[in-house]
Design an enzyme around this catalytic site. Sequence first.
Site, PDB file in Angstrom:
ATOM      1  N   ARG A  27       0.866  -1.180   0.000  1.00  0.00           N
ATOM      2  CA  ARG A  27       0.000   0.000   0.000  1.00  0.00           C
ATOM      3  C   ARG A  27       0.908   1.238   0.000  1.00  0.00           C
ATOM      4  O   ARG A  27       2.090   1.167   0.325  1.00  0.00           O
ATOM      5  CB  ARG A  27      -0.891   0.016   1.247  1.00  0.00           C
ATOM      6  CG  ARG A  27      -1.959  -1.057   1.195  1.00  0.00           C
ATOM      7  CD  ARG A  27      -2.697  -1.162   2.514  1.00  0.00           C
ATOM      8  NE  ARG A  27      -3.532  -0.011   2.799  1.00  0.00           N
ATOM      9  CZ  ARG A  27      -4.212   0.148   3.952  1.00  0.00           C
ATOM     10  NH1 ARG A  27      -4.122  -0.772   4.900  1.00  0.00           N
ATOM     11  NH2 ARG A  27      -4.962   1.208   4.149  1.00  0.00           N
ATOM     12  N   HIS A  28       0.337   2.361  -0.347  1.00  0.00           N
ATOM     13  CA  HIS A  28       1.018   3.661  -0.226  1.00  0.00           C
ATOM     14  C   HIS A  28       1.383   3.901   1.249  1.00  0.00           C
ATOM     15  O   HIS A  28       0.835   3.258   2.150  1.00  0.00           O
ATOM     16  CB  HIS A  28       0.053   4.759  -0.690  1.00  0.00           C
ATOM     17  CG  HIS A  28      -1.290   4.644  -0.025  1.00  0.00           C
ATOM     18  ND1 HIS A  28      -1.534   5.154   1.245  1.00  0.00           N
ATOM     19  CD2 HIS A  28      -2.434   4.006  -0.403  1.00  0.00           C
ATOM     20  CE1 HIS A  28      -2.764   4.860   1.600  1.00  0.00           C
ATOM     21  NE2 HIS A  28      -3.347   4.158   0.610  1.00  0.00           N
ATOM     22  N   ASN A  62      -5.836   8.745   6.082  1.00  0.00           N
ATOM     23  CA  ASN A  62      -5.681   7.579   6.968  1.00  0.00           C
ATOM     24  C   ASN A  62      -5.595   8.031   8.421  1.00  0.00           C
ATOM     25  O   ASN A  62      -6.170   7.401   9.315  1.00  0.00           O
ATOM     26  CB  ASN A  62      -4.408   6.783   6.640  1.00  0.00           C
ATOM     27  CG  ASN A  62      -4.490   6.007   5.340  1.00  0.00           C
ATOM     28  OD1 ASN A  62      -3.482   5.825   4.662  1.00  0.00           O
ATOM     29  ND2 ASN A  62      -5.676   5.525   4.975  1.00  0.00           N
ATOM     30  N   ARG A  88      -1.353   9.616  -3.209  1.00  0.00           N
ATOM     31  CA  ARG A  88      -0.643   8.914  -2.139  1.00  0.00           C
ATOM     32  C   ARG A  88       0.235   7.767  -2.672  1.00  0.00           C
ATOM     33  O   ARG A  88       1.286   7.475  -2.103  1.00  0.00           O
ATOM     34  CB  ARG A  88      -1.617   8.425  -1.061  1.00  0.00           C
ATOM     35  CG  ARG A  88      -2.815   7.617  -1.547  1.00  0.00           C
ATOM     36  CD  ARG A  88      -3.854   7.603  -0.422  1.00  0.00           C
ATOM     37  NE  ARG A  88      -5.021   6.749  -0.651  1.00  0.00           N
ATOM     38  CZ  ARG A  88      -6.113   7.111  -1.308  1.00  0.00           C
ATOM     39  NH1 ARG A  88      -6.178   8.309  -1.878  1.00  0.00           N
ATOM     40  NH2 ARG A  88      -7.151   6.290  -1.400  1.00  0.00           N
ATOM     41  N   GLU A 142      -8.119   3.194  -5.737  1.00  0.00           N
ATOM     42  CA  GLU A 142      -8.849   2.557  -4.632  1.00  0.00           C
ATOM     43  C   GLU A 142     -10.340   2.381  -4.980  1.00  0.00           C
ATOM     44  O   GLU A 142     -10.881   3.096  -5.838  1.00  0.00           O
ATOM     45  CB  GLU A 142      -8.682   3.397  -3.361  1.00  0.00           C
ATOM     46  CG  GLU A 142      -9.347   2.870  -2.105  1.00  0.00           C
ATOM     47  CD  GLU A 142      -8.960   1.422  -1.736  1.00  0.00           C
ATOM     48  OE1 GLU A 142      -9.113   0.520  -2.590  1.00  0.00           O
ATOM     49  OE2 GLU A 142      -8.554   1.200  -0.593  1.00  0.00           O
ATOM     50  N   HIS A 185      -3.631   0.258  -3.194  1.00  0.00           N
ATOM     51  CA  HIS A 185      -4.552   0.554  -2.085  1.00  0.00           C
ATOM     52  C   HIS A 185      -5.104  -0.746  -1.508  1.00  0.00           C
ATOM     53  O   HIS A 185      -5.063  -1.796  -2.161  1.00  0.00           O
ATOM     54  CB  HIS A 185      -5.702   1.414  -2.600  1.00  0.00           C
ATOM     55  CG  HIS A 185      -5.235   2.638  -3.314  1.00  0.00           C
ATOM     56  ND1 HIS A 185      -5.072   3.853  -2.681  1.00  0.00           N
ATOM     57  CD2 HIS A 185      -4.852   2.832  -4.604  1.00  0.00           C
ATOM     58  CE1 HIS A 185      -4.620   4.740  -3.555  1.00  0.00           C
ATOM     59  NE2 HIS A 185      -4.486   4.140  -4.740  1.00  0.00           N
TER      60      HIS A 185
HETATM   61  O1  G3H Z   1     -12.129   2.364   1.417  1.00  0.00           O
HETATM   62  C1  G3H Z   1     -11.002   2.152   1.762  1.00  0.00           C
HETATM   63  C2  G3H Z   1     -10.475   0.890   2.203  1.00  0.00           C
HETATM   64  O2  G3H Z   1      -9.169   0.704   1.763  1.00  0.00           O
HETATM   65  C3  G3H Z   1     -11.302  -0.277   1.845  1.00  0.00           C
HETATM   66  O3  G3H Z   1     -11.576  -0.834   3.040  1.00  0.00           O
HETATM   67  O4  G3H Z   1     -13.344  -2.223   1.993  1.00  0.00           O
HETATM   68  O5  G3H Z   1     -12.492  -2.668   4.313  1.00  0.00           O
HETATM   69  O6  G3H Z   1     -13.917  -0.657   3.839  1.00  0.00           O
HETATM   70  P1  G3H Z   1     -12.922  -1.646   3.303  1.00  0.00           P
END
Ligand code: G3H
Length: 198
Positions: free
Chosen positions: A31-32, A38, A79, A99, A165
């Site tokens: 990941r970045h 974050n 990022r 993402e 991401h």
């Molecule tokens: O939305 C950003 C996250 O990297 C994705 O996480 O699918 O667990 O909510 P999630």
Amino acid sequence: ASIYSSASILGRLVSFLMNLHITPRTIWLTRHGQSVYNTRGLLGGDSPLSRAGIGYADALRCFVRARDPAVIWTSTLQRTIQTGRATGRGCLQIKALDEIDAGICDGMTYAQIADRFPSVADARAADKLRYRYPQGESYEDVIRRLDPVIMDLERSQEPVMVIAHQAVLRALYAYLVGQAREDCPHLSIPLHTVIELR
Ligand code: G3H
């Protein structure tokens, strides 16, 4: 239209199979570095790296110097671009690595989503793989748009580093290690970690 689409699916399948190879090589997924979003628990957006994220990007430069990937791919979000730039190598920006699009929930915390859009939070918790954010994407959408990236990964005979991401790397990792599709949205892909696959 259906003949055209089956021909194009067949063409892609043939090209996929023709480009499969057994040359050993390494793929690194990371990941970045931590972003400003974050640090605030906010989803999505296009924020720059935090101080800690810049520290990770600097550490990644040493890792890249030691392991020497032939190519580095990033998304088109700042990022990952900032993280890639810190390695001192040229990086290829790929839109399909962006993402997951959280649609109307972009820029919100999980607590804000539960408060303002409880039906979204409930439906996503019930089926995280298939649930599509209003005006956004589901994990299945992300998996679909990663098809060409996976074909390029399969085709490449050189070591590749992918800086992307969480949701996108969950999908790539699940494909590469043969993890069940249903598990993909729940895989752990922590920040400030490089996953090395051989
Ligand atoms: O939305 C950003 C996250 O990297 C994705 O996480 O699918 O667990 O909510 P999630």
